[in-house]
Design a protein around this motif. Sequence first.
Motif, short mmCIF file in Angstrom:
data_model
loop_
_atom_site.label_atom_id
_atom_site.label_comp_id
_atom_site.label_asym_id
_atom_site.label_seq_id
_atom_site.Cartn_x
_atom_site.Cartn_y
_atom_site.Cartn_z
N ASN A 1 0.82 -1.21 0.00
CA ASN A 1 0.00 0.00 0.00
C ASN A 1 0.85 1.26 0.00
N SER A 2 0.21 2.42 0.04
CA SER A 2 0.91 3.70 -0.06
C SER A 2 1.80 3.97 1.14
N ARG A 3 1.59 3.25 2.25
CA ARG A 3 2.43 3.44 3.43
C ARG A 3 3.62 2.48 3.45
N LEU B 1 -6.09 14.03 3.94
CA LEU B 1 -5.41 15.27 4.23
C LEU B 1 -5.48 16.10 2.96
N VAL B 2 -6.02 17.30 3.06
CA VAL B 2 -6.15 18.16 1.89
C VAL B 2 -4.93 19.06 1.82
N VAL B 3 -4.22 18.97 0.70
CA VAL B 3 -2.97 19.71 0.49
C VAL B 3 -3.21 20.79 -0.55
N THR B 4 -2.64 21.97 -0.32
CA THR B 4 -2.71 23.06 -1.28
C THR B 4 -1.41 23.11 -2.06
N LEU C 1 0.99 11.18 3.59
CA LEU C 1 2.04 12.09 3.16
C LEU C 1 3.05 11.43 2.24
N ASP C 2 3.20 10.12 2.33
CA ASP C 2 4.11 9.43 1.40
C ASP C 2 3.66 9.59 -0.04
N VAL C 3 2.34 9.65 -0.25
CA VAL C 3 1.81 9.87 -1.59
C VAL C 3 2.24 11.24 -2.11
N LEU C 4 2.19 12.25 -1.22
CA LEU C 4 2.58 13.60 -1.62
C LEU C 4 4.06 13.66 -1.99
#
Length: 332
Positions: free
Chosen positions: A179-181, A252-255, A292-295
């Motif tokens: 998975n993403s983690r 988590l919404v990131v700008t 956050l790893d995805v980011l």
Amino acid sequence: MPRRDPDAVRAPKFSARDRLAFLLALVPWLMDHERVTVDEAAAHFDVDADLVRESVELIAVSGVPGDTSSYQHGDLFDIAWDAFEDRGEIVLTNLVAIDDAPRFSAREAAALIAGLQYLSSLPETADSAAIATLMGKLSRGASGPVAPVGVAGEATDGRLATIRDAVSRGVQLELDYLNSRGEHERRRVDPLRIDSNDTDWYLRGWCHLRQAVRTFRLDRMSDVVVTDRPIEHRVDEVALPDKLFEGATTELVVTLDVASAAVPLLDDYIPDGAPRSTHGDLVRLELPISHLDVLKRLVAGMPGVATVVGPPEARAAVEAWAQAALERYSVD
């Protein structure tokens, strides 16, 4: 010319439009095969042999007038008449205007051949004679020599064939998924549909561990097993979103500030109606992520065109990741 039996059974008459369409198909086919018999041509096009003979005779008196506005010998198609009349063989010995037709450049033909090779590597189009024939025509019909092209098979090819088999049979899959983690989990999945995004392949299916529809990247799968258990959720019973990627419920919404030319690369990840604004050549948008790893991977894949604006923990995570990467280049 040999005389034909007037009592012979003839095929239904073709209209003028049908004859023109047949001629337009016959000429390039004869060029590709160089030497064929009348019977072979008739069998290929599923028409009467007399129609083939009449069409070849018409081709031999067709052409394009030259500079004198009158037909000279070199302005007409020509055939090997002895072979045609004695043995029923068709050989074009002079072509008119065909070589003046627009052609693909060598680079264009190579790009198309590479795409066809990729298609031929997929399970549903493997060993396709039509693709092989088309690649041959592109090689011969280019304006210059085509450089040899080879498309290597992907590591996911075997998994793709296995998963397609499960989808077609309507049976469940068991697989290990990263998975993403970065965690390995054993999943049981009802496979519903296979999608692709550029060179990446994805399985969309009902995950029995998460009790919801999930999207799985094939290159993160391992130990894929096709079971004998029929799927419990069918594609017409669950809602498959139009977009390939859907946000999780705990996001988590990131700008981000993204170069306007690069925004289409994120369209599959941005929810419909998500706010965005333009500031010069940059577009500020909000992107929901599951971890956050995805980011980190997203920013790494868009160097110089994407900047994390907030929240602070997202900026700090990307900064720490970039700093750790830089430290790997330091020399003691």
